[in-house]
Write a protein that holds these residues in place. Structure first.
Motif, PDB file in Angstrom:
ATOM      1  N   ASP A   1       9.806  -1.268  -5.747  1.00  0.00           N
ATOM      2  CA  ASP A   1       9.029  -1.061  -4.596  1.00  0.00           C
ATOM      3  C   ASP A   1       9.702  -1.789  -3.514  1.00  0.00           C
ATOM      4  OD1 ASP A   1       7.159  -0.036  -2.872  1.00  0.00           O
ATOM      5  OD2 ASP A   1       5.580  -1.284  -3.943  1.00  0.00           O
TER       6      ASP A   1
ATOM      7  N   PHE B   1       8.733  -4.362  -0.151  1.00  0.00           N
ATOM      8  CA  PHE B   1       7.714  -5.276   0.261  1.00  0.00           C
ATOM      9  C   PHE B   1       7.648  -4.850   1.780  1.00  0.00           C
ATOM     10  CE2 PHE B   1       6.292  -9.234   1.839  1.00  0.00           C
ATOM     11  CZ  PHE B   1       5.029  -9.308   1.126  1.00  0.00           C
TER      12      PHE B   1
ATOM     13  N   ASP C   1       1.317  -6.700   2.716  1.00  0.00           N
ATOM     14  CA  ASP C   1       1.198  -6.136   1.392  1.00  0.00           C
ATOM     15  C   ASP C   1       0.511  -7.061   0.286  1.00  0.00           C
ATOM     16  OD1 ASP C   1       2.708  -4.152   2.259  1.00  0.00           O
ATOM     17  OD2 ASP C   1       4.083  -3.962   0.466  1.00  0.00           O
ATOM     18  N   ASP C   2       0.638  -8.386   0.516  1.00  0.00           N
ATOM     19  CA  ASP C   2      -0.056  -9.515  -0.465  1.00  0.00           C
ATOM     20  C   ASP C   2      -1.389  -9.989   0.038  1.00  0.00           C
ATOM     21  OD1 ASP C   2       1.906  -9.429  -2.118  1.00  0.00           O
ATOM     22  OD2 ASP C   2       2.900 -11.328  -1.282  1.00  0.00           O
TER      23      ASP C   2
ATOM     24  N   HIS D   1       4.004   4.917   2.755  1.00  0.00           N
ATOM     25  CA  HIS D   1       4.021   3.850   1.693  1.00  0.00           C
ATOM     26  C   HIS D   1       2.588   3.896   1.083  1.00  0.00           C
ATOM     27  CE1 HIS D   1       4.021   0.215  -0.664  1.00  0.00           C
ATOM     28  NE2 HIS D   1       5.475   0.472  -0.661  1.00  0.00           N
TER      29      HIS D   1
ATOM     30  N   PHE E   1       0.893   1.482   0.499  1.00  0.00           N
ATOM     31  CA  PHE E   1       0.088   0.568   1.213  1.00  0.00           C
ATOM     32  C   PHE E   1      -0.764   1.416   2.235  1.00  0.00           C
ATOM     33  CE2 PHE E   1      -0.388  -2.094   5.114  1.00  0.00           C
ATOM     34  CZ  PHE E   1      -0.999  -3.044   4.553  1.00  0.00           C
TER      35      PHE E   1
ATOM     36  N   ARG F   1      -4.519   1.710   1.536  1.00  0.00           N
ATOM     37  CA  ARG F   1      -5.252   0.426   1.794  1.00  0.00           C
ATOM     38  C   ARG F   1      -5.627   0.024   3.173  1.00  0.00           C
ATOM     39  NH1 ARG F   1      -2.588  -4.689   0.238  1.00  0.00           N
ATOM     40  NH2 ARG F   1      -5.073  -5.508   0.876  1.00  0.00           N
TER      41      ARG F   1
ATOM     42  N   ARG G   1      11.188  -0.013   4.514  1.00  0.00           N
ATOM     43  CA  ARG G   1      10.038   0.168   5.192  1.00  0.00           C
ATOM     44  C   ARG G   1      10.363  -0.023   6.589  1.00  0.00           C
ATOM     45  NH1 ARG G   1       5.788  -1.938   1.523  1.00  0.00           N
ATOM     46  NH2 ARG G   1       4.258  -1.720   3.491  1.00  0.00           N
TER      47      ARG G   1
END
Length: 255
Positions: A2, A4, A8-9, A157, A159, A162, A212
């Motif tokens: 993947d 980053f 993301d975190d 992505h 992400f 979210r 990304r």
């Protein structure tokens, strides 16, 4: 594998807090819009890919939409008038005059468009997220490429699922279109870069690069432009470039 991204975190609550703060920032750049547009279309991965196609390359623009990719033939500098653009779409392409040929068709029912032209480069930007299975398309595109040809794929992505919806950003002064993956009801699935690399390998395509799209300065400039001009296009790209909403892979045909 993947890739980053800068947010993301974060937990969902922290993500919303950070995005709220980001919406209120202002970079106050000295750059004028025309100058910025040329800059953005010099540094973005898609434009870099197109502008570096081989001399006299035949390029397939998959899902060409309005045909805006063809602007790279003449702008920004350096012009690439030697490139031969071919476009496919389900609907008419307004800028079709910029293309050698266009095919208004579905790849699933059109085995080899353009009388069997073999392509040096293929671009499919924000296309595969609309497919329930991208393997059919990737195999079809690979069959249209020359040995040594290169393919650029760009899509959301994971992400993006979210992310707050566009209404969240509108409430914070940034107009935008699709900011959560499901804001667009035609979206089917995100795929990891590894998913696409694995699928592509069966069609003789090997990964050259994956990443990304994170462009903090460009994101800030477009955010300010979106807020000041009520520009949803700038707002959308600002948000995408701030968080790494989109991912891309570049593949090379080895067979």
């Amino acid at each position: 594998m993947d890739i980053f991204g800068p947010f993301d975190d974060l937990s969902d609550a922290d993500l919303r807090e950070q995005l709220t703060r980001w919406c209120t920032h202002k970079i106050r750049p000295n750059t004028q819009k025309d100058e910025f547009d040329a800059y953005f279309h010099t540094v973005s991965p898609r434009s870099t890919f197109v502008k570096n196609a081989p001399p006299d390359a035949c390029l397939l623009d998959m899902g060409a939409g309005e045909g805006s990719l063809s602007i790279y033939k003449v702008w920004p500098s350096v012009a690439r008038s030697d490139l031969k653009f071919y476009g496919t779409s389900l609907d008419p392409i307004p800028l079709a005059a910029n293309y050698e040929q266009v095919s208004i068709s579905d790849f699933e029912t059109t085995p080899r468009p353009f009388n069997g032209v073999e392509f040096d480069a293929v671009v499919a930007s924000h296309f595969i997220e609309h497919l329930s299975d991208p393997s059919g398309f990737i195999g079809w595109a690979a069959s249209c490429m020359k040995p040594g040809g290169r393919m650029y794929l760009e899509w959301p992505h994971e992400f993006s699922k979210r992310m707050p919806s566009s209404s969240f950003f509108a409430e914070h002064g940034i107009p935008a279109f699709t900011t959560n993956f499901f804001d667009d009801h035609t979206h089917v699935q995100t795929w990891t870069a590894q998913d696409i690399i694995d699928i592509s390998g069966t069609s003789g395509l090997q990964p050259e690069f994956a990443g990304r799209i994170v462009l903090p300065y460009a994101a800030g400039w477009m955010r300010d432009q979106a807020r000041e001009a009520s520009d949803k296009i700038s707002g959308t790209f600002a948000i995408w470039c701030a968080v790494g909403w989109a991912q891309y892979v570049i593949l090379t045909k080895t067979l």
